[in-house]
Design a protein around this motif. Structure first.
Motif, mmCIF file in Angstrom:
data_model
loop_
_atom_site.group_PDB
_atom_site.id
_atom_site.type_symbol
_atom_site.label_atom_id
_atom_site.label_comp_id
_atom_site.label_asym_id
_atom_site.label_seq_id
_atom_site.Cartn_x
_atom_site.Cartn_y
_atom_site.Cartn_z
ATOM 1 N N LEU A 49 41.995 8.073 34.439
ATOM 2 C CA LEU A 49 42.120 9.526 34.373
ATOM 3 C C LEU A 49 41.241 10.215 35.408
ATOM 4 N N GLU A 50 41.717 11.334 35.935
ATOM 5 C CA GLU A 50 40.913 12.172 36.819
ATOM 6 C C GLU A 50 39.971 13.019 35.971
ATOM 7 N N ILE A 51 38.714 13.076 36.348
ATOM 8 C CA ILE A 51 37.710 13.833 35.608
ATOM 9 C C ILE A 51 37.619 15.237 36.195
ATOM 10 N N PRO A 52 37.556 16.268 35.363
ATOM 11 C CA PRO A 52 37.436 17.626 35.909
ATOM 12 C C PRO A 52 36.084 17.851 36.567
ATOM 13 N N ASN A 53 36.061 18.708 37.563
ATOM 14 C CA ASN A 53 34.813 19.145 38.166
ATOM 15 C C ASN A 53 34.412 20.447 37.481
ATOM 16 N N LEU A 54 33.376 20.399 36.651
ATOM 17 C CA LEU A 54 33.043 21.558 35.818
ATOM 18 C C LEU A 54 32.553 22.765 36.613
ATOM 19 N N PRO A 55 31.708 22.620 37.637
ATOM 20 C CA PRO A 55 31.355 23.819 38.417
ATOM 21 C C PRO A 55 32.580 24.505 39.001
ATOM 22 N N ARG A 56 33.550 23.719 39.466
ATOM 23 C CA ARG A 56 34.761 24.312 40.024
ATOM 24 C C ARG A 56 35.604 24.975 38.927
ATOM 25 N N MET A 57 35.709 24.327 37.763
ATOM 26 C CA MET A 57 36.476 24.890 36.656
ATOM 27 C C MET A 57 35.874 26.219 36.203
ATOM 28 N N ARG A 58 34.561 26.286 36.144
ATOM 29 C CA ARG A 58 33.894 27.517 35.723
ATOM 30 C C ARG A 58 34.185 28.663 36.689
ATOM 31 N N GLU A 59 34.138 28.364 37.973
ATOM 32 C CA GLU A 59 34.414 29.403 38.961
ATOM 33 C C GLU A 59 35.869 29.857 38.876
ATOM 34 N N GLN A 60 36.784 28.921 38.701
ATOM 35 C CA GLN A 60 38.203 29.276 38.590
ATOM 36 C C GLN A 60 38.444 30.193 37.390
ATOM 37 N N ARG A 61 37.814 29.887 36.282
ATOM 38 C CA ARG A 61 38.010 30.707 35.078
ATOM 39 C C ARG A 61 37.491 32.129 35.287
ATOM 40 N N LEU A 62 36.293 32.243 35.845
ATOM 41 C CA LEU A 62 35.729 33.574 36.050
ATOM 42 C C LEU A 62 36.586 34.386 37.021
ATOM 43 N N MET A 63 37.066 33.762 38.068
ATOM 44 C CA MET A 63 37.910 34.462 39.028
ATOM 45 C C MET A 63 39.208 34.942 38.376
ATOM 46 N N ARG A 64 39.797 34.106 37.523
ATOM 47 C CA ARG A 64 41.031 34.494 36.837
ATOM 48 C C ARG A 64 40.802 35.670 35.910
ATOM 49 N N LEU A 65 39.681 35.629 35.176
ATOM 50 C CA LEU A 65 39.395 36.698 34.242
ATOM 51 C C LEU A 65 39.141 38.007 34.977
ATOM 52 N N ALA A 66 38.379 37.963 36.059
ATOM 53 C CA ALA A 66 38.109 39.176 36.836
ATOM 54 C C ALA A 66 39.399 39.735 37.430
ATOM 55 N N LYS A 67 40.278 38.870 37.906
ATOM 56 C CA LYS A 67 41.556 39.330 38.442
ATOM 57 C C LYS A 67 42.403 39.995 37.360
ATOM 58 N N ALA A 68 42.395 39.410 36.148
ATOM 59 C CA ALA A 68 43.153 40.005 35.039
ATOM 60 C C ALA A 68 42.652 41.413 34.735
ATOM 61 N N LEU A 69 41.345 41.624 34.852
ATOM 62 C CA LEU A 69 40.788 42.967 34.637
ATOM 63 C C LEU A 69 41.258 43.928 35.723
ATOM 64 N N ARG A 70 41.209 43.482 36.958
ATOM 65 C CA ARG A 70 41.640 44.355 38.056
ATOM 66 C C ARG A 70 43.130 44.674 37.951
ATOM 67 N N ASP A 71 43.915 43.695 37.535
ATOM 68 C CA ASP A 71 45.357 43.920 37.397
ATOM 69 C C ASP A 71 45.670 45.003 36.368
ATOM 70 N N ARG A 72 44.789 45.168 35.375
ATOM 71 C CA ARG A 72 44.990 46.162 34.318
ATOM 72 C C ARG A 72 44.165 47.423 34.543
ATOM 73 N N ASP A 73 43.447 47.484 35.642
ATOM 74 C CA ASP A 73 42.572 48.604 35.962
ATOM 75 C C ASP A 73 41.506 48.802 34.897
ATOM 76 N N TYR A 74 40.965 47.694 34.377
ATOM 77 C CA TYR A 74 39.820 47.749 33.475
ATOM 78 C C TYR A 74 38.552 47.535 34.288
ATOM 79 N N GLY A 75 37.510 48.264 33.944
ATOM 80 C CA GLY A 75 36.240 48.089 34.630
ATOM 81 C C GLY A 75 35.494 46.847 34.197
ATOM 82 N N GLY A 76 35.752 46.399 32.980
ATOM 83 C CA GLY A 76 35.076 45.218 32.464
ATOM 84 C C GLY A 76 35.643 44.816 31.132
ATOM 85 N N ILE A 77 35.148 43.690 30.634
ATOM 86 C CA ILE A 77 35.546 43.206 29.316
ATOM 87 C C ILE A 77 34.304 42.760 28.564
#
Length: 442
Positions: A49-77
């Motif tokens: 099995l391929e093992i996930p790279n956790l620092p990379r996974m963490r950055e991907q998640r934060l970027m996705r969440l921030a983009k979701a906020l911008r897409d909805r014109d929310y200042g934060g969550i």
């Protein structure tokens, strides 16, 4: 308004001479960060099995969440649900306790600035993640800890959120929140913040997994299945349901898993109706034993697999085979419905249908999303379909659990089966590899 003291999180990373584990985290015997054990890593290596790279996974998640906020014109969550906090920050602290004592919070702005409010204003359990820019204290304003001054402390906390919104989303007063105590909601609205539904943001953001999360899920599923093998090896008539279930719990922890959401395991007549939790019942000879793992395993990922086993020295009855074969056919045929672009409504009304005698005892859902736990979407049976509630389509990267419970109302036994399936670019991939019971297939 007075502020709670806080500390900027120490940007600590692996020391130059500290080797890394396969998931990119420090191989430090004294680290505070939880994670898989050597047993799990060794099993994954053997399985290729391929093992996930956790620092990379963490950055991907934060970027996705921030983009979701911008897409909805929310200042934060603002997040209080411990699983949403885990998604945003990949940090944990007494997860089950936090689920009913909201002492922990996380704010993420649309520009990706993240603040954690943690126990005793300490960054002990957050400092390993440099994406957490600040660690503070003072998010506890529930009655158990603040008593008749709950409203007072909620106002102090709201003031901090107001300042963060001004600093990181100037001019934007649109704040999403997943869950909050009533005094906190009133305090935020009194400051002129417009509050929006945060669960819609987090559920949809969590629903589509990126490559590192998919690797983490596959590893978690494998660890769950290895635990299931240990469980099946010891399961036999004469043991109690609790005896068998305890093995799954123990093996999950041995591999670095975290907890199990339910304790749904039942034998013999307790397998019908479904949703009876395991207890002191002694398993009889030639009975069915059915269970649902509901396991929060390695990397905090959920492995939601169901199996039904025949236990005894005899042969299954025709009725036991009939139930099992119908459940097996149900999930195998319904799995074929999956692929990118397929409307949820098409899945609801298509595929294999339960025989009339099993409809009234059907499972609560035909399929559901899975990631850090059971997640959006909820794909109902036709009898339970609610027009307008889930008018969406499958996307590449979604992971769905395909469900079946088959048992006649008033019947002697029932069968529970479930597979965990990834939506791929061209169709689907079954992430589950645990074998079915050939002896029960008619």
């Amino acid at each position: 308004m007075p502020q709670q003291t806080y500390s900027h999180t120490r940007k600590i990373g692996p020391k130059g001479d500290t080797p890394l584990k396969p998931d990119g985290t420090p191989d430090d015997n004294d680290r505070v960060e939880i994670g898989p054990t050597k047993l799990a890593f060794d099993e994954w290596a053997e399985a290729g099995l391929e093992i996930p790279n956790l620092p990379r996974m963490r950055e991907q998640r934060l970027m996705r969440l921030a983009k979701a906020l911008r897409d909805r014109d929310y200042g934060g969550i603002l997040l209080f649900d411990p699983l949403n906090v885990r998604f945003a920050s990949d940090t944990t602290n007494m997860q089950l306790w936090a689920a009913h004592n909201p002492f922990r919070a996380c704010f993420v702005s649309a520009d990706g600035y993240m603040v954690i409010w943690d126990f005793k204003n300490e960054d002990l359990l957050t400092a390993y993640n440099p994406l957490v820019r600040e660690t503070r204290g003072g998010a506890s304003f529930f009655y158990f800890v603040k008593g008749d001054k709950t409203e007072h402390y909620a106002k102090i906390f709201a003031g901090e959120i107001d300042e963060l919104m001004h600093a990181h989303a100037p001019g934007n007063r649109r704040l999403a929140i997943d869950k909050i105590q009533i005094h906190g909601l009133r305090a935020l609205e009194a400051l002129g913040l417009q509050v929006f539904e945060g669960e819609e943001v987090t559920e949809k953001t969590r629903a589509v997994k990126q490559d590192e999360e998919i690797r983490a899920l596959k590893c978690a599923v494998h660890a769950c299945e290895m635990s299931m093998y240990e469980m099946q090896n010891m399961a036999r008539p004469g043991l109690t349901e609790n005896d068998v279930w305890a093995v799954l719990q123990a093996e999950n922890i041995r591999r670095g898993g975290e907890w199990i959401e339910t304790r749904i395991l039942a034998s013999g007549p307790r397998s019908n109706p479904w949703f009876q939790e395991c207890g002191p019942r002694v398993i009889g000879n030639n009975e069915l034993l059915a269970f649902d793992t509901d396991m929060i395993g390695c990397f905090g990922m959920c492995s939601d697999i169901s199996r039904t086993w025949f236990l005894g020295d005899g042969s299954p009855t025709d009725e036991q085979k009939k139930l099992y074969t119908h459940a097996f056919t149900h999930i195998q045929e319904n799995m074929k419905l999956l692929g990118p672009g397929v409307p949820f409504k098409e899945i609801v009304h298509g595929g294999h249908f339960l025989a009339p005698e099993y409809v009234s005892s059907r499972y609560s859902v035909k399929m559901h999303g899975v990631g850090l736990c059971d997640e959006w979407p909820h794909i109902a049976y036709p009898e339970d379909y609610d027009e307008g509630a889930f008018e969406y389509t499958c996307e590449h990267g979604m992971v769905l659990c395909v469900e079946a419970y088959v048992g006649a109302e008033g019947g002697k036994e029932g069968v529970k089966l479930e597979e965990q399936v990834l939506i791929t670019e061209n169709g689907f991939e079954n992430m589950t590899n645990y074998p079915f019971e050939e002896i029960l297939l008619d």
